[in-house]
Design an enzyme around this catalytic site. Structure first.
Site, PDB file in Angstrom:
ATOM      1  N   THR A 187       0.827  -1.208   0.000  1.00  0.00           N
ATOM      2  CA  THR A 187       0.000   0.000   0.000  1.00  0.00           C
ATOM      3  C   THR A 187       0.859   1.254   0.000  1.00  0.00           C
ATOM      4  OG1 THR A 187      -1.701  -1.178   1.256  1.00  0.00           O
ATOM      5  CG2 THR A 187      -1.818   1.221   1.241  1.00  0.00           C
ATOM      6  N   TYR A 247     -13.415  -3.333  -1.709  1.00  0.00           N
ATOM      7  CA  TYR A 247     -14.558  -2.786  -2.438  1.00  0.00           C
ATOM      8  C   TYR A 247     -15.741  -3.750  -2.550  1.00  0.00           C
ATOM      9  CZ  TYR A 247     -17.303  -0.217  -5.902  1.00  0.00           C
ATOM     10  OH  TYR A 247     -18.315   0.442  -6.545  1.00  0.00           O
ATOM     11  N   TYR A 287      -3.135 -10.410   4.363  1.00  0.00           N
ATOM     12  CA  TYR A 287      -3.047  -9.010   4.776  1.00  0.00           C
ATOM     13  C   TYR A 287      -4.446  -8.515   5.122  1.00  0.00           C
ATOM     14  CZ  TYR A 287      -1.861  -3.978   4.459  1.00  0.00           C
ATOM     15  OH  TYR A 287      -1.680  -2.636   4.699  1.00  0.00           O
ATOM     16  N   ARG A 298      -9.128  -0.096   4.985  1.00  0.00           N
ATOM     17  CA  ARG A 298      -9.037   0.132   3.537  1.00  0.00           C
ATOM     18  C   ARG A 298      -9.946  -0.789   2.731  1.00  0.00           C
ATOM     19  NH1 ARG A 298      -4.860   3.349   1.675  1.00  0.00           N
ATOM     20  NH2 ARG A 298      -3.294   3.963   3.204  1.00  0.00           N
ATOM     21  N   LYS A 324      -0.357 -10.430   8.067  1.00  0.00           N
ATOM     22  CA  LYS A 324      -0.087  -9.052   8.461  1.00  0.00           C
ATOM     23  C   LYS A 324      -1.432  -8.460   8.846  1.00  0.00           C
ATOM     24  CE  LYS A 324       1.125  -4.461   6.727  1.00  0.00           C
ATOM     25  NZ  LYS A 324       1.425  -3.634   5.530  1.00  0.00           N
ATOM     26  N   ILE A 338       5.489  -5.082   9.482  1.00  0.00           N
ATOM     27  CA  ILE A 338       5.765  -4.521   8.158  1.00  0.00           C
ATOM     28  C   ILE A 338       5.480  -3.036   8.296  1.00  0.00           C
ATOM     29  CG2 ILE A 338       5.071  -4.422   5.742  1.00  0.00           C
ATOM     30  CD1 ILE A 338       4.564  -7.421   5.871  1.00  0.00           C
TER      31      ILE A 338
END
Length: 307
Positions: free
Chosen positions: A44, A107, A133, A138, A161, A203
């Protein structure tokens, strides 16, 4: 997957004033972060949403060819289209890549059953091991504990993550997954408490700007010196918060410009950091460097990364 224990860096993608990839600046960033445990390319923080396929390939190749300390490389490959991820993993040249970071589909807001099917299909097809992840801020979807636990049983999925910010969920995942399943923080500020309950590192966005200082913090935490790591993190908290005030990687690119690594330019719809933010970060960055010179950030970090 011991190579991915510790401090990984979600590398930014530097841009020139014309908006193209600034490869000399990227080389400076790689040199600046050469002693971290591993690099994440096309995450990202790399502004991957605005990079073309060709640019992603170029950046990956450049990192592979400019790896002074032979850091392991993790490559970000995720989408809201399962078939697209599989196509990328099975047709791209991923030689020199050690693992894949695959973001939760965004989305489309899949169910937990859909998430299990999505990641299972990717893991079945991937020639490289997969790191899940979870980043609900997001994607609008949180991978549940049960979903992560189920996926931890797949032979080609080695960890998660998690940027969900939920320490209760973190404890449940850590306690119900195999011992060799990695739990990696996706939130710099929560890294020390996550390690204290059994996590394996981070991370990081922050580590782009202050890799040695944050690396020392992570190393002390992993070595069990939570008190020292907490004191170190307290020196970094205000700076960490400021990095995200105007979005990521807006803040960290502004900090990297202050550090002389790359420009602060980002691609629309992001806009570069404001003068107020840059002034704040400059003052905080200098304070951190003064603390570093006073040996506030001390651990066996340098010895552990000596080549």
């Amino acid at each position: 997957m011991e190579a991915f224990i510790g401090q990984g860096i979600a590398l930014v993608t530097p841009f020139t004033s014309e908006g193209t990839i600034d490869f000399p600046a990227l080389k400076r960033l790689l040199q600046h972060t050469k002693d971290v445990d591993y690099w994440v390319v096309n995450g990202t923080t790399a502004e991957s949403a605005t990079l073309t396929k060709n640019e992603k390939r170029q950046v990956l190749k450049f990192v592979q060819e400019n790896n002074p300390t032979k850091r392991p490389i993790m490559f970000g490959a995720g989408s809201n289209n399962t078939a697209e991820v599989i196509e990328q993993l099975t047709t791209w040249d991923l030689s020199g890549v050690d693992a894949i970071l695959s973001v939760c589909p965004y989305y489309v807001k899949p169910s937990q059953k859909g998430l299990i099917a999505h990641y299972s299909a990717i893991a079945d097809a991937s020639p490289l091991p997969i790191l899940l992840y979870n980043v609900p801020s997001r994607t609008a979807v949180n991978m549940s504990v049960d979903t992560i636990v189920t996926l931890s049983g797949h032979k080609n999925i080695f960890g998660v993550k998690d940027a969900g910010g939920d320490l209760t969920q973190a404890m449940r995942v850590i306690s119900h997954t195999p011992d060799d399943f990695l739990y990696i923080s996706g939130d710099d500020a929560l890294t020390v408490p996550i390690i204290s309950i059994g996590g394996n590192g981070v991370i990081s966005v922050l580590g782009n700007a202050v890799p040695q200082e944050f690396g020392s913090t992570v190393t002390n935490a992993l070595n069990g010196d939570i008190k020292a790591a907490t004191m170190q993190m307290s020196e970094l908290l205000d700076f960490t918060d400021a990095l995200f005030e105007e979005g990521n990687p807006v803040g960290v690119k502004a900090a990297l410009e202050i550090a002389g690594i790359c420009g602060k330019g980002v691609r629309l719809p992001l806009v570069e950091g404001s003068e107020i933010l840059c002034s704040k970060l400059s003052s905080m960055y200098e304070t951190i460097k003064i603390s570093s010179r006073k040996s506030v950030f001390v651990s066996n970090f340098d010895a552990r990364h000596a080549i």
